[in-house]
Design a protein around this motif. Structure first.
Motif, PDB file in Angstrom:
ATOM      1  N   MET A  24       0.853  -1.193   0.000  1.00 15.77           N
ATOM      2  CA  MET A  24       0.000   0.000   0.000  1.00 15.77           C
ATOM      3  C   MET A  24       0.883   1.235   0.000  1.00 15.77           C
ATOM      4  N   PRO A  25       0.699   2.178  -0.926  1.00 11.74           N
ATOM      5  CA  PRO A  25       1.550   3.369  -0.983  1.00 11.74           C
ATOM      6  C   PRO A  25       1.443   4.193   0.295  1.00 11.74           C
ATOM      7  N   HIS A  26       2.525   4.841   0.647  1.00 15.07           N
ATOM      8  CA  HIS A  26       2.523   5.726   1.816  1.00 15.07           C
ATOM      9  C   HIS A  26       1.514   6.840   1.590  1.00 15.07           C
ATOM     10  N   SER A  49      10.428   8.664  -7.260  1.00 10.08           N
ATOM     11  CA  SER A  49       9.039   9.123  -7.362  1.00 10.08           C
ATOM     12  C   SER A  49       8.090   8.276  -6.531  1.00 10.08           C
ATOM     13  N   LYS A  50       8.546   7.122  -6.055  1.00  7.53           N
ATOM     14  CA  LYS A  50       7.694   6.195  -5.320  1.00  7.53           C
ATOM     15  C   LYS A  50       7.936   6.240  -3.814  1.00  7.53           C
ATOM     16  N   LEU A  51       8.649   7.251  -3.349  1.00  4.50           N
ATOM     17  CA  LEU A  51       8.979   7.365  -1.929  1.00  4.50           C
ATOM     18  C   LEU A  51       8.459   8.683  -1.361  1.00  4.50           C
ATOM     19  N   PRO A  52       8.102   8.720  -0.076  1.00  4.91           N
ATOM     20  CA  PRO A  52       7.586   9.945   0.556  1.00  4.91           C
ATOM     21  C   PRO A  52       8.721  10.883   0.975  1.00  4.91           C
ATOM     22  N   ILE A  53       9.369  11.494  -0.016  1.00  4.53           N
ATOM     23  CA  ILE A  53      10.586  12.278   0.236  1.00  4.53           C
ATOM     24  C   ILE A  53      10.308  13.759   0.439  1.00  4.53           C
ATOM     25  N   ALA A  54       9.028  14.170   0.391  1.00  4.30           N
ATOM     26  CA  ALA A  54       8.690  15.588   0.522  1.00  4.30           C
ATOM     27  C   ALA A  54       7.736  15.788   1.692  1.00  4.30           C
ATOM     28  N   ASP A  55       7.783  16.987   2.245  1.00  4.62           N
ATOM     29  CA  ASP A  55       6.818  17.361   3.267  1.00  4.62           C
ATOM     30  C   ASP A  55       5.458  17.629   2.620  1.00  4.62           C
ATOM     31  N   ARG A  56       4.475  17.949   3.435  1.00  4.71           N
ATOM     32  CA  ARG A  56       3.102  18.047   2.941  1.00  4.71           C
ATOM     33  C   ARG A  56       2.925  19.111   1.859  1.00  4.71           C
ATOM     34  N   ASP A  57       3.795  20.133   1.873  1.00  2.00           N
ATOM     35  CA  ASP A  57       3.677  21.208   0.882  1.00  2.00           C
ATOM     36  C   ASP A  57       4.562  20.979  -0.334  1.00  2.00           C
ATOM     37  N   GLY A  58       5.125  19.788  -0.459  1.00  2.08           N
ATOM     38  CA  GLY A  58       5.931  19.481  -1.630  1.00  2.08           C
ATOM     39  C   GLY A  58       7.388  19.870  -1.517  1.00  2.08           C
ATOM     40  N   ILE A  59       7.831  20.318  -0.345  1.00  2.00           N
ATOM     41  CA  ILE A  59       9.234  20.671  -0.130  1.00  2.00           C
ATOM     42  C   ILE A  59      10.034  19.404   0.176  1.00  2.00           C
ATOM     43  N   LEU A  60      11.136  19.212  -0.517  1.00  2.00           N
ATOM     44  CA  LEU A  60      11.991  18.066  -0.237  1.00  2.00           C
ATOM     45  C   LEU A  60      12.465  18.122   1.211  1.00  2.00           C
ATOM     46  N   SER A  61      12.338  17.017   1.920  1.00  2.00           N
ATOM     47  CA  SER A  61      12.749  16.959   3.318  1.00  2.00           C
ATOM     48  C   SER A  61      14.216  16.576   3.432  1.00  2.00           C
ATOM     49  N   VAL A  62      14.816  16.886   4.574  1.00  2.00           N
ATOM     50  CA  VAL A  62      16.094  16.286   4.912  1.00  2.00           C
ATOM     51  C   VAL A  62      15.819  14.827   5.260  1.00  2.00           C
ATOM     52  N   GLY A  63      16.551  13.927   4.648  1.00  2.00           N
ATOM     53  CA  GLY A  63      16.332  12.508   4.830  1.00  2.00           C
ATOM     54  C   GLY A  63      16.705  11.776   3.567  1.00  2.00           C
ATOM     55  N   TYR A  64      16.297  10.551   3.474  1.00  4.54           N
ATOM     56  CA  TYR A  64      16.561   9.740   2.280  1.00  4.54           C
ATOM     57  C   TYR A  64      15.230   9.221   1.752  1.00  4.54           C
ATOM     58  N   GLY A  65      14.782   8.060   2.185  1.00  5.38           N
ATOM     59  CA  GLY A  65      13.511   7.539   1.708  1.00  5.38           C
ATOM     60  C   GLY A  65      12.306   8.182   2.350  1.00  5.38           C
ATOM     61  N   TYR A  66      12.522   8.934   3.421  1.00  2.00           N
ATOM     62  CA  TYR A  66      11.471   9.632   4.154  1.00  2.00           C
ATOM     63  C   TYR A  66      12.155  10.703   4.998  1.00  2.00           C
ATOM     64  N   PRO A  67      11.438  11.649   5.614  1.00  2.00           N
ATOM     65  CA  PRO A  67      12.088  12.684   6.434  1.00  2.00           C
ATOM     66  C   PRO A  67      12.826  12.059   7.614  1.00  2.00           C
ATOM     67  N   ASN A  68      14.104  12.414   7.775  1.00  2.00           N
ATOM     68  CA  ASN A  68      14.920  11.743   8.787  1.00  2.00           C
ATOM     69  C   ASN A  68      16.149  12.590   9.091  1.00  2.00           C
ATOM     70  N   LEU A  69      16.131  13.287  10.223  1.00  2.00           N
ATOM     71  CA  LEU A  69      17.280  14.102  10.606  1.00  2.00           C
ATOM     72  C   LEU A  69      18.420  13.252  11.164  1.00  2.00           C
ATOM     73  N   LEU A  70      18.122  12.056  11.646  1.00  2.00           N
ATOM     74  CA  LEU A  70      19.157  11.236  12.271  1.00  2.00           C
ATOM     75  C   LEU A  70      20.294  10.941  11.303  1.00  2.00           C
TER      76      LEU A  70
END
Length: 615
Positions: free
Chosen positions: A1-3, A301-322
């Motif tokens: 199921m897609p994120h 294109s198949k990963l949740p790499i952006a925040d809700r407003d379409g801004i690319l997040s810090v992270g890799y496959g998803y937002p991740n500051l660690l």
């Protein structure tokens, strides 16, 4: 199921098959930034979170990094609607009397990095960035760039940033002393270690900065610089040779090898394929190059790499500051837009005109001697064994450079708490603890060798604890042997590949006295002891959340043991496989384990120093 947040990814839903699709992707990535431009156009502020450099430099990142995609898009005839905004911001950001001034540029300063994109823009599309400026604006811009280029740059790929600024200054007719540029070009070439590989400076490591920085900028120079034909020929020849190796860092589904620092730049990983096209280098058939290029962007294109407003997040496959570095600001991910360099080419160019091809099949184990790696092609995956490299001054450097194996499918985990040995992942790593609380892993190396397809390293967890490690490919398995010498008892834990953890505890596991297996919903991962001198018990570890680069929750099979003072041997077989390719006989048909004596003899007879390490 897609994120459920996948639809926020600006790439989501784009088929990414044609030049127009790629152009649309660029604009879709840029437009979410527009509300965050300052009134004067010079700054893009995305977060209150900070980086090692000041906030004005971070805001400059947000302004400049999109130019890596916008500039080639415009050079290729694309209509960009916001040149007025960029020209206004360019002048205001460089004007010391304007409230949005980016600040003075000092030696080894982040601003030197971002000015490279502006130099690139001046070199490729001066009619958009330079020609419309009035005399005052031109004086401000040229003065700022001339002062900046006199500064000292970090002794690595940064030296290309002066070269790129100078390409821009030369294009717009600004005079300057080229002596420093010539010196930097010579020093950059001195990083060559053969077979198309460079070091990224005088360091014991090679990573994605080799394809998406050293080669990428070098090929831009080869296209845009006037004269210097012999150097440009060398740059092109290295790129052609490098292609034969770097293709083994890209999986059949378009994923790239997660390895090293700066993973938050995401599809900048595919920048090398972009640069080959830009420089018109058919190092592989154009259809294959196009395939590597487009598959890579489709994977993202198949990963949740952006925040809700379409801004690319810090992270890799998803937002991740660690997993981030201290030099990652909220604007840093937009270096990903370096991927769009081929938009400078017309649709008639053979890169765009070619029919996309799959990557050629590769059944052999492939030695990548210069970085000290061995690649194994597997179903939906490429596993790369690694002797280990060094970057001991960064959070997560052990995990980013020193694991025994890396994967295009499974990524890797960053340890979240170095004071909780029992909770650590130790995926593709041996963890050691003298108190059961704190722990050490492979970090810096004493020695690194390759012998045929066997990798050898010698490393110290403490000054008086020495480990020798042999890595043996037996595709789809790999074998590990460690000889550990310690003056005291140690707790040990060694992990296999991390796989995605399902919701509702639907995954199943098996723990035995000598193995651990996780049966996930999509993949199976196991580690089996193969005759260690101490008894090791299997443990099916639940990794701490948000430690893996690709998935927020993962499962890791481990072997655990207490090792007595003296010399002990640890041996294991490791395998992970997507479930559609899993075979039950894997559990009963283990590869034969060589003896330490055989491994020692092989290294004595055929061992060669790893060029990336031999500094």
């Amino acid at each position: 199921m897609p994120h459920p947040l996948l639809r926020a990814n600006p790439l989501h839903g784009n088929p990414l098959q044609t030049r127009q699709d790629v152009a649309n992707a660029l604009i879709d990535l840029f437009e979410p930034l527009l509300p965050y431009f300052s009134e004067g156009g010079a700054r893009v502020t995305l977060s209150a979170a900070g980086a090692i450099f000041d906030h004005p430099a971070a805001d400059l990142e947000g302004f400049a990094r999109p130019l890596w995609g916008i500039v080639p898009f415009a050079a290729g005839g694309g209509e960009f609607a916001y040149w007025d905004l960029y020209r206004c911001g360019l002048v205001n950001g460089m004007d010391p009397d304007h409230p949005e001034y980016w600040g003075d540029v000092s030696d080894r300063n982040q601003r030197l990095v971002e000015l490279a994109a502006i130099g690139f823009g001046l070199a490729l599309v001066p009619h958009h960035l330079w020609a419309p400026l009035d005399k005052r604006g031109k004086d401000i811009v040229s003065s700022y760039l001339l002062k900046a280029r006199e500064r000292d740059y970090v002794d690595n790929n940064w030296k290309f940033f002066r070269v790129l600024v100078d390409l821009g200054l030369e294009k717009i007719g600004i005079d300057f002393d080229k002596t420093k540029t010539e010196a930097y070009l010579e020093e950059l070439e001195a990083f060559d270690i053969g077979d198309g590989w460079y070091r990224d400076g005088p360091v014991r490591r090679v990573d994605h900065y080799i394809p998406f920085a050293m080669h990428y900028y070098g090929l831009i120079y080869a296209v845009l610089a006037s004269g210097d034909d012999q150097r440009k020929a060398r740059i092109i020849a290295r790129a052609e040779r490098f292609t034969q190796d770097i293709r083994h860092w890209f999986g059949p589904d378009g994923s790239a090898l997660a390895f090293g620092r700066s993973q938050t730049y995401r599809f900048a990983q595919g920048g090398f394929w972009a640069a080959l096209a830009f420089a018109n280098i058919e190092a592989l058939p154009w259809g294959q190059i196009k395939g590597y290029y487009l598959r890579h962007l489709r994977w993202w294109s198949k990963l949740p790499i952006a925040d809700r407003d379409g801004i690319l997040s810090v992270g890799y496959g998803y937002p991740n500051l660690l997993m981030s570095e201290s030099y990652n600001s909220a604007c840093s991910p937009y270096w990903a837009l370096k991927f769009f360099l081929p938009l400078a080419l017309p649709a008639s160019h053979p890169f765009w005109a070619a029919t996309e091809e799959e990557a050629p099949a590769c059944d052999d184990v492939v030695a990548l001697e210069k970085p000290g790696m061995v690649a194994m092609h597997q179903p939906d995956n490429i596993v790369v064994l690694a002797t280990g490299q060094e970057h001991d001054k960064m959070r997560g450097s052990n995990e980013k450079y020193s694991k025994f194996a890396y994967s295009t499918r499974y990524g890797f985990n960053i340890e979240a708490n170095d004071r909780h040995f029992d909770a650590a992942s130790f995926d593709n790593m041996l963890g050691l603890s003298d108190d059961g609380v704190h722990f050490r892993m492979r970090e810096t190396l004493e020695d690194a060798l390759i012998a045929d397809h066997v990798l050898y390293s010698r490393w110290k967890a403490w000054s008086d604890v020495e480990v020798e490690t042999w890595l043996i490919p037996r595709n789809p398995w790999h074998l590990r042997v460690h000889r550990l010498t310690t003056p005291c008892n140690l707790f040990t834990a060694e992990g296999g590949f991390p796989i995605q953890r399902a919701d509702f505890n639907r995954d199943t596991m098996t723990e035995t006295e000598n193995s651990a297996i996780w049966y996930g919903q999509t993949d199976t991962s196991l580690i089996i002891d193969c005759g260690s001198s101490v008894k090791r018990a299997g443990k099916a570890q639940l990794a701490i959340a948000n430690t893996n680069l690709i998935w927020a929750r993962t499962l890791v099979p481990q072997l655990r043991a207490s090792v007595p003072a003296g010399t002990s041997t640890l041996a294991s077989a490791i395998l992970a496989m997507p479930n559609h390719a899993w075979k039950a006989e894997y559990l009963t048909n283990l590869p034969a384990m060589p003896t330490i004596e055989q491994l020692e003899q092989l290294v004595r007879d055929k061992g060669r120093k790893i060029a990336a390490f031999d500094l």
